[in-house]
Scaffold this motif. Structure first.
Motif, mmCIF file in Angstrom:
data_model
loop_
_atom_site.group_PDB
_atom_site.id
_atom_site.type_symbol
_atom_site.label_atom_id
_atom_site.label_comp_id
_atom_site.label_asym_id
_atom_site.label_seq_id
_atom_site.Cartn_x
_atom_site.Cartn_y
_atom_site.Cartn_z
ATOM 1 N N ASP A 166 19.295 -19.503 21.095
ATOM 2 C CA ASP A 166 19.954 -20.042 20.268
ATOM 3 C C ASP A 166 20.283 -19.034 19.061
ATOM 4 N N SER A 167 19.173 -18.337 18.514
ATOM 5 C CA SER A 167 19.365 -17.486 17.378
ATOM 6 C C SER A 167 20.115 -16.325 18.199
ATOM 7 N N ALA A 168 20.044 -15.850 19.235
ATOM 8 C CA ALA A 168 20.810 -14.849 19.660
ATOM 9 C C ALA A 168 22.411 -15.159 19.626
ATOM 10 N N ALA A 169 22.611 -16.450 19.777
ATOM 11 C CA ALA A 169 24.076 -16.755 19.676
ATOM 12 C C ALA A 169 24.453 -16.735 18.279
ATOM 13 N N ARG A 170 23.726 -17.278 17.551
ATOM 14 C CA ARG A 170 24.241 -17.414 15.879
ATOM 15 C C ARG A 170 24.430 -15.914 15.486
ATOM 16 N N VAL A 193 26.199 -4.597 25.012
ATOM 17 C CA VAL A 193 25.926 -6.212 24.032
ATOM 18 C C VAL A 193 26.844 -6.912 24.771
ATOM 19 N N ALA A 194 28.138 -7.123 25.222
ATOM 20 C CA ALA A 194 28.852 -7.930 25.965
ATOM 21 C C ALA A 194 28.154 -8.307 27.113
ATOM 22 N N GLU A 195 27.642 -7.565 27.996
ATOM 23 C CA GLU A 195 27.084 -7.892 29.224
ATOM 24 C C GLU A 195 25.956 -8.502 29.156
ATOM 25 N N GLN A 196 25.085 -8.296 28.134
ATOM 26 C CA GLN A 196 23.791 -8.868 27.733
ATOM 27 C C GLN A 196 23.805 -10.269 27.115
ATOM 28 N N THR A 197 25.077 -10.482 26.431
ATOM 29 C CA THR A 197 25.260 -11.689 25.686
ATOM 30 C C THR A 197 25.868 -12.710 26.873
ATOM 31 N N ALA A 198 26.468 -12.291 27.791
ATOM 32 C CA ALA A 198 26.819 -13.206 28.862
ATOM 33 C C ALA A 198 25.724 -13.863 29.544
ATOM 34 N N GLN A 199 24.762 -12.903 29.757
ATOM 35 C CA GLN A 199 23.543 -13.272 30.516
ATOM 36 C C GLN A 199 22.879 -14.610 29.581
ATOM 37 N N PHE A 200 22.566 -14.365 28.186
ATOM 38 C CA PHE A 200 22.040 -15.180 27.170
ATOM 39 C C PHE A 200 22.825 -16.493 27.511
ATOM 40 N N ARG A 201 24.132 -16.292 27.436
ATOM 41 C CA ARG A 201 25.265 -17.583 27.222
ATOM 42 C C ARG A 201 24.787 -18.362 28.681
ATOM 43 N N THR A 202 24.494 -17.597 29.876
ATOM 44 C CA THR A 202 24.284 -18.376 30.997
ATOM 45 C C THR A 202 22.986 -19.276 30.884
ATOM 46 N N HIS A 203 21.822 -18.435 30.353
ATOM 47 C CA HIS A 203 20.575 -19.246 30.287
ATOM 48 C C HIS A 203 20.901 -20.387 29.299
ATOM 49 N N LEU A 204 21.586 -20.303 27.939
ATOM 50 C CA LEU A 204 21.476 -21.404 27.111
ATOM 51 C C LEU A 204 22.591 -22.548 27.530
ATOM 52 N N ASP A 206 26.982 -23.038 28.249
ATOM 53 C CA ASP A 206 28.094 -22.821 27.355
ATOM 54 C C ASP A 206 28.183 -23.579 26.238
ATOM 55 N N ASP A 207 28.093 -24.907 26.418
ATOM 56 C CA ASP A 207 28.428 -25.667 25.435
ATOM 57 C C ASP A 207 27.443 -25.510 24.298
ATOM 58 N N LEU A 208 26.258 -25.145 24.498
ATOM 59 C CA LEU A 208 25.050 -25.077 23.192
ATOM 60 C C LEU A 208 25.299 -23.539 22.726
#
Length: 263
Positions: A166-170, A193-204, A206-208
């Motif tokens: 959540d912190s990563a997304a904000r 950064v975009a590649e790593q962010t995509a991985q974090f998005r998968t964990h959290l 899409d909606d959250l």
């Protein structure tokens, strides 16, 4: 140099004989260093490294300690891209010390941002957070806006790796707004950064992720700085609770195993 390295190189090369004609050895050293960095921004690391070392020798001969600091900073960036993290950290830390001696807080600030990235790449989580805290303090004192997006992105990735999605997304959303507001380019060290962010998005999910990202995206500059401070203190507290006897890298491996990854 950020947006048109070829044009920058031509201008720096025009400046070099002018500096030389008036006996400005500091200017000559700075020009050589800048030509080297124009190659860095185009991805030609060998030429950038050669010219940076030449600029370092010229700056040292001219007694330009701050120029020497920038050369070490640039050598550290080149070492980072080459994956020589211990060398990069050593050069960045040396640059920080020289900038501090010369009363050059902007140099310290930029070097601390890069140390945030280098320490994260080397799984030195606490050092990464401490570097981010140092950059944030310099930003607060001096009102720097340049490279604020880099700082936000660096800490976003650190938060994501430590599973604070959540912190990563904000932070990622705040970084996107900051980059547009201050017309900041995406540097070479930000390309993954975009590649790593995509991985974090998968964990959290899409909606959250989208909800948290948009919260960060709507923040003012002051709000983004407050968010960075909040996340830094939270991550520091989280790291302080690591199980005794395990290194930060061992904790990271356990988390990856928990995610189902094989050797």
């Amino acid at each position: 140099i950020d947006f048109d390295p070829d044009r920058a190189r031509k201008l720096f090369r025009e400046a070099l004989p002018l500096f030389d004609s008036v006996g400005d050895r500091v200017g000559v050293a700075a020009g050589v260093r800048a030509v080297g960095m124009s190659y860095f921004f185009e991805g030609d690391s060998p030429t950038a490294r050669r010219l940076t070392k030449e600029g370092l020798e010229l700056a040292a001969a001219a007694g330009d300690t701050q120029g020497v600091a920038w050369c070490y900073y640039n050598l550290a960036q080149l070492a980072t891209l080459a994956g020589r993290l211990s060398e990069a950290r050593k050069h960045f830390e040396h640059a920080v010390a020289l900038f501090q001696q010369n009363g050059a807080p902007f140099g310290q600030y930029r070097a601390h941002i890069r140390l945030t990235i280098v320490n994260r790449l080397d799984s030195r989580w606490q050092d990464s957070i401490d570097s981010g805290r140092s950059a944030l303090e310099l930003q607060r004192i001096h009102g720097f806006t340049s490279e604020g997006a880099d700082l936000l992105e660096a800490l976003s990735v650190t938060a994501g790796i430590l599973r604070e999605f959540d912190s990563a997304a904000r932070l990622a959303g705040a970084a996107a707004t900051w980059r547009v507001a201050y017309d900041e380019p995406v540097h070479l060290h930000n390309l993954n950064v975009a590649e790593q962010t995509a991985q974090f998005r998968t964990h959290l999910g899409d909606d959250l992720w989208t909800k948290a990202y948009r919260q960060g995206e709507r923040l003012t500059s002051e709000g983004a700085v407050a968010l960075v401070r909040e996340v830094i203190e939270h991550l520091a507290a989280t790291l302080a609770m690591l199980p005794a006897g395990l290194t930060e890298r061992e904790i990271e491996v356990l988390r990856l195993v928990a995610d189902g990854l094989d050797n």
